[in-house]
Design a protein around this motif. Sequence first.
Motif, PDB file in Angstrom:
ATOM      1  N   CYS A   7       0.842  -1.199   0.000  1.00  8.57           N
ATOM      2  CA  CYS A   7       0.000   0.000   0.000  1.00  8.57           C
ATOM      3  C   CYS A   7       0.874   1.244   0.000  1.00  8.57           C
ATOM      4  O   CYS A   7       1.660   1.454   0.933  1.00  8.57           O
ATOM      5  CB  CYS A   7      -0.875   0.029   1.254  1.00  8.57           C
ATOM      6  N   ASN A   8       0.736   2.075  -1.011  1.00  3.98           N
ATOM      7  CA  ASN A   8       1.430   3.364  -1.052  1.00  3.98           C
ATOM      8  C   ASN A   8       0.423   4.433  -0.613  1.00  3.98           C
ATOM      9  O   ASN A   8      -0.388   4.914  -1.405  1.00  3.98           O
ATOM     10  CB  ASN A   8       1.952   3.633  -2.460  1.00  3.98           C
ATOM     11  N   THR A   9       0.498   4.792   0.671  1.00  3.88           N
ATOM     12  CA  THR A   9      -0.580   5.559   1.284  1.00  3.88           C
ATOM     13  C   THR A   9      -0.773   6.933   0.649  1.00  3.88           C
ATOM     14  O   THR A   9      -1.898   7.408   0.501  1.00  3.88           O
ATOM     15  CB  THR A   9      -0.341   5.688   2.802  1.00  3.88           C
ATOM     16  N   SER A  10       0.290   7.600   0.281  1.00  2.00           N
ATOM     17  CA  SER A  10       0.159   8.930  -0.323  1.00  2.00           C
ATOM     18  C   SER A  10       0.053   8.880  -1.841  1.00  2.00           C
ATOM     19  O   SER A  10       0.027   9.909  -2.500  1.00  2.00           O
ATOM     20  CB  SER A  10       1.338   9.823   0.096  1.00  2.00           C
ATOM     21  N   SER A  11       0.008   7.672  -2.392  1.00  2.51           N
ATOM     22  CA  SER A  11      -0.274   7.472  -3.812  1.00  2.51           C
ATOM     23  C   SER A  11      -1.525   6.607  -3.897  1.00  2.51           C
ATOM     24  O   SER A  11      -1.806   5.819  -3.012  1.00  2.51           O
ATOM     25  CB  SER A  11       0.889   6.763  -4.515  1.00  2.51           C
ATOM     26  N   ASN A  12      -2.258   6.737  -4.950  1.00  6.11           N
ATOM     27  CA  ASN A  12      -3.513   5.996  -5.082  1.00  6.11           C
ATOM     28  C   ASN A  12      -3.319   4.663  -5.799  1.00  6.11           C
ATOM     29  O   ASN A  12      -4.067   4.330  -6.722  1.00  6.11           O
ATOM     30  CB  ASN A  12      -4.546   6.839  -5.837  1.00  6.11           C
ATOM     31  N   TYR A  13      -2.328   3.878  -5.357  1.00  8.88           N
ATOM     32  CA  TYR A  13      -2.146   2.576  -5.985  1.00  8.88           C
ATOM     33  C   TYR A  13      -1.427   1.596  -5.058  1.00  8.88           C
ATOM     34  O   TYR A  13      -0.801   1.973  -4.071  1.00  8.88           O
ATOM     35  CB  TYR A  13      -1.407   2.689  -7.323  1.00  8.88           C
ATOM     36  N   ILE A  14      -1.574   0.330  -5.425  1.00  5.55           N
ATOM     37  CA  ILE A  14      -0.896  -0.780  -4.754  1.00  5.55           C
ATOM     38  C   ILE A  14       0.217  -1.261  -5.679  1.00  5.55           C
ATOM     39  O   ILE A  14      -0.029  -1.520  -6.865  1.00  5.55           O
ATOM     40  CB  ILE A  14      -1.864  -1.945  -4.477  1.00  5.55           C
ATOM     41  N   GLU A  36      -8.994  13.004  -5.884  1.00  2.00           N
ATOM     42  CA  GLU A  36      -9.369  12.498  -4.564  1.00  2.00           C
ATOM     43  C   GLU A  36      -8.232  11.671  -3.976  1.00  2.00           C
ATOM     44  O   GLU A  36      -7.584  10.887  -4.663  1.00  2.00           O
ATOM     45  CB  GLU A  36     -10.621  11.619  -4.692  1.00  2.00           C
ATOM     46  N   LYS A  37      -7.982  11.833  -2.672  1.00  4.16           N
ATOM     47  CA  LYS A  37      -6.980  11.036  -1.988  1.00  4.16           C
ATOM     48  C   LYS A  37      -7.635   9.785  -1.404  1.00  4.16           C
ATOM     49  O   LYS A  37      -8.604   9.876  -0.654  1.00  4.16           O
ATOM     50  CB  LYS A  37      -6.312  11.846  -0.880  1.00  4.16           C
ATOM     51  N   ILE A  38      -7.088   8.623  -1.743  1.00  9.60           N
ATOM     52  CA  ILE A  38      -7.648   7.352  -1.278  1.00  9.60           C
ATOM     53  C   ILE A  38      -6.945   6.897   0.003  1.00  9.60           C
ATOM     54  O   ILE A  38      -7.576   6.536   0.978  1.00  9.60           O
ATOM     55  CB  ILE A  38      -7.542   6.266  -2.361  1.00  9.60           C
ATOM     56  N   SER A  55      -7.346   5.030   4.363  1.00  6.02           N
ATOM     57  CA  SER A  55      -7.459   5.972   5.484  1.00  6.02           C
ATOM     58  C   SER A  55      -7.978   7.346   5.068  1.00  6.02           C
ATOM     59  O   SER A  55      -8.620   8.030   5.862  1.00  6.02           O
ATOM     60  CB  SER A  55      -6.107   6.123   6.186  1.00  6.02           C
ATOM     61  N   TYR A  56      -7.740   7.780   3.831  1.00  3.33           N
ATOM     62  CA  TYR A  56      -8.176   9.114   3.420  1.00  3.33           C
ATOM     63  C   TYR A  56      -9.625   9.112   2.911  1.00  3.33           C
ATOM     64  O   TYR A  56     -10.376  10.049   3.180  1.00  3.33           O
ATOM     65  CB  TYR A  56      -7.266   9.668   2.325  1.00  3.33           C
ATOM     66  N   SER A  57     -10.007   8.080   2.196  1.00  4.85           N
ATOM     67  CA  SER A  57     -11.365   8.033   1.646  1.00  4.85           C
ATOM     68  C   SER A  57     -12.327   7.259   2.547  1.00  4.85           C
ATOM     69  O   SER A  57     -13.487   7.065   2.187  1.00  4.85           O
ATOM     70  CB  SER A  57     -11.356   7.401   0.243  1.00  4.85           C
ATOM     71  N   ASN A  58     -11.827   6.791   3.709  1.00  5.01           N
ATOM     72  CA  ASN A  58     -12.684   6.149   4.716  1.00  5.01           C
ATOM     73  C   ASN A  58     -13.418   4.942   4.133  1.00  5.01           C
ATOM     74  O   ASN A  58     -14.610   4.736   4.383  1.00  5.01           O
ATOM     75  CB  ASN A  58     -13.696   7.156   5.277  1.00  5.01           C
ATOM     76  N   SER A  59     -12.694   4.138   3.372  1.00  2.00           N
ATOM     77  CA  SER A  59     -13.352   3.103   2.588  1.00  2.00           C
ATOM     78  C   SER A  59     -12.576   1.793   2.593  1.00  2.00           C
ATOM     79  O   SER A  59     -11.422   1.713   3.037  1.00  2.00           O
ATOM     80  CB  SER A  59     -13.526   3.589   1.148  1.00  2.00           C
TER      81      SER A  59
END
Length: 294
Positions: A7-14, A36-38, A55-59
């Motif tokens: 998980c790359n938390t500050s990027s929107n990809y795995i 949008e930040k995921i 953590s950012y998109s609460n999902s």
Amino acid sequence: MGELFICNTSSNYISKINTKLLEEELRIKLVCDNNEKIGPHGISRYNDKLLVANSYSNSLSIIDIQKNIEIERHFIGMNCNDVVAAGNFAYILCSELNNVTVFDLLEGKVVEEIPCGDMPHSIDINKQHKLLIISNFGDDSLTLIDYAKNEIVGNIRVGAYPSKAMFTVDGRHVLVCESFIGSDFRGSIGMISLKNRKIVNRVAVGNSPVDMFLNENECYVSNFGEGSVSILDINHFKEIKRINTGGMPRGIVKEQNNIFVGDNYNNLLIKIDVNSGIKTNIPIGSEPTGMILL
């Protein structure tokens, strides 16, 4: 050799990593609109899928491992940090709500919320005894839950700012990272007996231990505050080796003779040969955090 998902938390990809070649094979993008930040943060396996707590998109994202795509995303609650699965249910930590959200993966809906301590940060599962263990970063405690009944069966006081708690392979103990993050104290790993639910042993490690990987005999600890990895002998409960990594090591796994650790500061995946001490690295996404080896 296996495949490592990060998980790359500050990027929107795995990132999907070939561990034999130490190459990023592909990036599984989490669909977003309008920048949008995921915030993918925690990751676990569910059958032939991956579950990702954002953590950012609460999902919660559900990823098809064969197709390497996100196939579903569901709103869960504020600041999802970590996730595990049992049967057809996902158990997701919502750090700002101080609860564990139970999500029915077949029905696609939240079915229950179980309260825990302040700022829950990690969750681990013991399927043999049907238990969950949660580290509560904000109030120096662990919450033990019987997930067959969705009931709290224990609250355990531990050292300051516990960032990770895991069941040992034999299921008799829990190990916890007592990070003491932000202080001048060295962090420690505490061992808790599931018989009396008390700390029975403790060993000092590096500054700000935040994550662990366990096998039958050893515990590998990422020391976020000093750029190192501690290796513990679980049977004698002592630190047997410490390896400098530099940066800010976070997520950590081990495969055969190699340790893989994500460097939050330099956005790298570091591979360490335990026998030779040789280190190699590759760039990955921003703020590598949760990781799982399949």
